[in-house]
Scaffold this motif. Structure first.
Motif, PDB file in Angstrom:
ATOM      1  N   ALA A 144       0.821  -1.205   0.000  1.00  0.00           N
ATOM      2  CA  ALA A 144       0.000   0.000   0.000  1.00  0.00           C
ATOM      3  C   ALA A 144       0.861   1.263   0.000  1.00  0.00           C
ATOM      4  N   ARG A 145       1.934   1.246   0.777  1.00  0.00           N
ATOM      5  CA  ARG A 145       2.814   2.423   0.807  1.00  0.00           C
ATOM      6  C   ARG A 145       3.592   2.560  -0.494  1.00  0.00           C
ATOM      7  N   GLY A 146       3.924   1.459  -1.107  1.00  0.00           N
ATOM      8  CA  GLY A 146       4.575   1.530  -2.406  1.00  0.00           C
ATOM      9  C   GLY A 146       3.655   2.123  -3.454  1.00  0.00           C
ATOM     10  N   ALA A 147       2.404   1.672  -3.445  1.00  0.00           N
ATOM     11  CA  ALA A 147       1.428   2.205  -4.391  1.00  0.00           C
ATOM     12  C   ALA A 147       1.175   3.687  -4.131  1.00  0.00           C
ATOM     13  N   LEU A 148       1.076   4.055  -2.861  1.00  0.00           N
ATOM     14  CA  LEU A 148       0.873   5.457  -2.509  1.00  0.00           C
ATOM     15  C   LEU A 148       2.020   6.314  -3.018  1.00  0.00           C
ATOM     16  N   ALA A 149       3.245   5.838  -2.848  1.00  0.00           N
ATOM     17  CA  ALA A 149       4.418   6.591  -3.300  1.00  0.00           C
ATOM     18  C   ALA A 149       4.401   6.776  -4.808  1.00  0.00           C
ATOM     19  N   VAL A 214      -0.134  12.690   6.940  1.00  0.00           N
ATOM     20  CA  VAL A 214       0.722  13.872   7.009  1.00  0.00           C
ATOM     21  C   VAL A 214       1.842  13.785   5.978  1.00  0.00           C
ATOM     22  N   ARG A 215       2.399  12.611   5.844  1.00  0.00           N
ATOM     23  CA  ARG A 215       3.534  12.441   4.932  1.00  0.00           C
ATOM     24  C   ARG A 215       3.135  12.714   3.485  1.00  0.00           C
ATOM     25  N   GLY A 216       1.913  12.352   3.116  1.00  0.00           N
ATOM     26  CA  GLY A 216       1.457  12.613   1.756  1.00  0.00           C
ATOM     27  C   GLY A 216       1.403  14.099   1.454  1.00  0.00           C
ATOM     28  N   ALA A 222       6.735  19.532  -0.480  1.00  0.00           N
ATOM     29  CA  ALA A 222       8.187  19.513  -0.664  1.00  0.00           C
ATOM     30  C   ALA A 222       8.539  19.386  -2.138  1.00  0.00           C
ATOM     31  N   ALA A 223       7.773  18.596  -2.882  1.00  0.00           N
ATOM     32  CA  ALA A 223       8.009  18.441  -4.314  1.00  0.00           C
ATOM     33  C   ALA A 223       7.824  19.771  -5.032  1.00  0.00           C
ATOM     34  N   VAL A 259      11.394  10.672  -2.036  1.00  0.00           N
ATOM     35  CA  VAL A 259      12.323  10.691  -0.895  1.00  0.00           C
ATOM     36  C   VAL A 259      11.571  11.000   0.400  1.00  0.00           C
ATOM     37  N   VAL A 260      10.691  11.993   0.362  1.00  0.00           N
ATOM     38  CA  VAL A 260       9.917  12.335   1.563  1.00  0.00           C
ATOM     39  C   VAL A 260       9.045  11.145   1.999  1.00  0.00           C
ATOM     40  N   LEU A 261       8.413  10.495   1.040  1.00  0.00           N
ATOM     41  CA  LEU A 261       7.530   9.371   1.370  1.00  0.00           C
ATOM     42  C   LEU A 261       8.295   8.168   1.889  1.00  0.00           C
ATOM     43  N   SER A 262       9.591   8.095   1.618  1.00  0.00           N
ATOM     44  CA  SER A 262      10.392   6.959   2.093  1.00  0.00           C
ATOM     45  C   SER A 262      10.931   7.179   3.494  1.00  0.00           C
ATOM     46  N   LEU A 263      10.822   8.396   4.014  1.00  0.00           N
ATOM     47  CA  LEU A 263      11.374   8.714   5.334  1.00  0.00           C
ATOM     48  C   LEU A 263      10.441   8.223   6.440  1.00  0.00           C
TER      49      LEU A 263
END
Length: 264
Positions: A144-149, A214-216, A222-223, A259-263
């Protein structure tokens, strides 16, 4: 959306967005400033479709037993394939132009050449490595996080193009895609598009987890910030924007979002 932007019917705007920003078989029915305005406002929609395709392939590979690294490579490859590598090519050309240190006219001439110089090669290498590494980390956590990224980064990349096409940003050349879309998007329209994409990223993140909510949002903002810094630098160096700069902005925004989504 402004009254001016509303002059272009939505189908024509979507055709312009998909016809110029993807290789999907969509015919551009209008090629004028009004169509460009509507198309650039719809650019994040094209990004959403590209990101969905990247996420679908990545998740499908995971479901078939592939590891997160292969899923990450596939998800990074889909946006490149759906744009025929034009954004990556634009990034490389922009890097060569900026890295040359030459006056604007000479730098623009370097960017128009068909070959890729050392600055372009190095930039492509590290950008693609960063994208794959970030997607790997996301997929390694969960599908799910991979798809979101994949989805958020592709959408944020096209939002950066909407913002770059806003009123007040001049073209560096009198011809080309950059000249066609430069300065077409009203600032208010660009801001509304940003709010919409941030809201969508928050909603998508909420489906994955509280922190991802929040990260999304942070990833999209940031992008946009990273792309804005590059935009201002290119505008100072080249006197405006070009189609190559648009490609560089998209890849910069996508990489920053990943990068932000991977943190964390």
């Amino acid at each position: 959306m402004s009254k001016t932007a509303s002059k272009t019917p939505l189908p024509d705007s979507l055709r312009f967005a998909f016809g110029t920003l993807t290789v999907l078989p969509v015919e551009v029915t209008r090629w004028d400033r009004d169509a460009a305005r509507g198309g650039m406002l719809c650019a994040p929609v094209a990004g959403l479709v590209v990101g969905a395709g990247a996420a679908l392939l990545g998740v499908a590979l995971l479901a078939m037993g592939a590891g997160p690294l292969l899923a990450a490579v596939a998800s990074a490859a889909v946006p490149a394939a759906l744009t025929r590598g034009l954004h990556l090519d634009g990034l490389a050309d922009t890097a060569d132009g900026l890295g040359s240190g030459k006056p604007a006219e000479d730098a623009l001439r370097i960017m128009k050449q068909s070959d890729i110089g050392p600055f372009g090669v190095i930039t492509l290498l590290f950008v693609l490595l960063a994208q794959v590494a970030a997607l790997f980390q996301a997929y390694d956590t969960s599908w799910a996080r991979g798809a979101l990224a994949a989805v958020v980064s592709a959408t944020a990349a096209r939002l950066a193009l909407t913002l770059a096409a806003r009123t007040g940003v001049p073209p560096a050349r009198p011809e080309g895609l950059g000249a066609t879309v430069a300065g077409t998007v009203p600032v208010r329209g660009a801001l509304l598009a940003t709010v919409a994409v941030v809201g969508a990223a928050v909603g998508a993140g909420a489906l994955v987890g509280t922190y991802d909510l929040v990260r999304g949002a942070v990833a999209v903002l940031a992008a946009c910030a990273a792309a804005e810094l590059l935009l201002r630098h290119c505008t100072r160096r080249f006197g405006g924007i070009t189609g190559d700069v648009f490609g560089g902005l998209a890849e910069t925004a996508a990489t920053t979002a990943l990068v932000v989504l991977s943190l964390g």
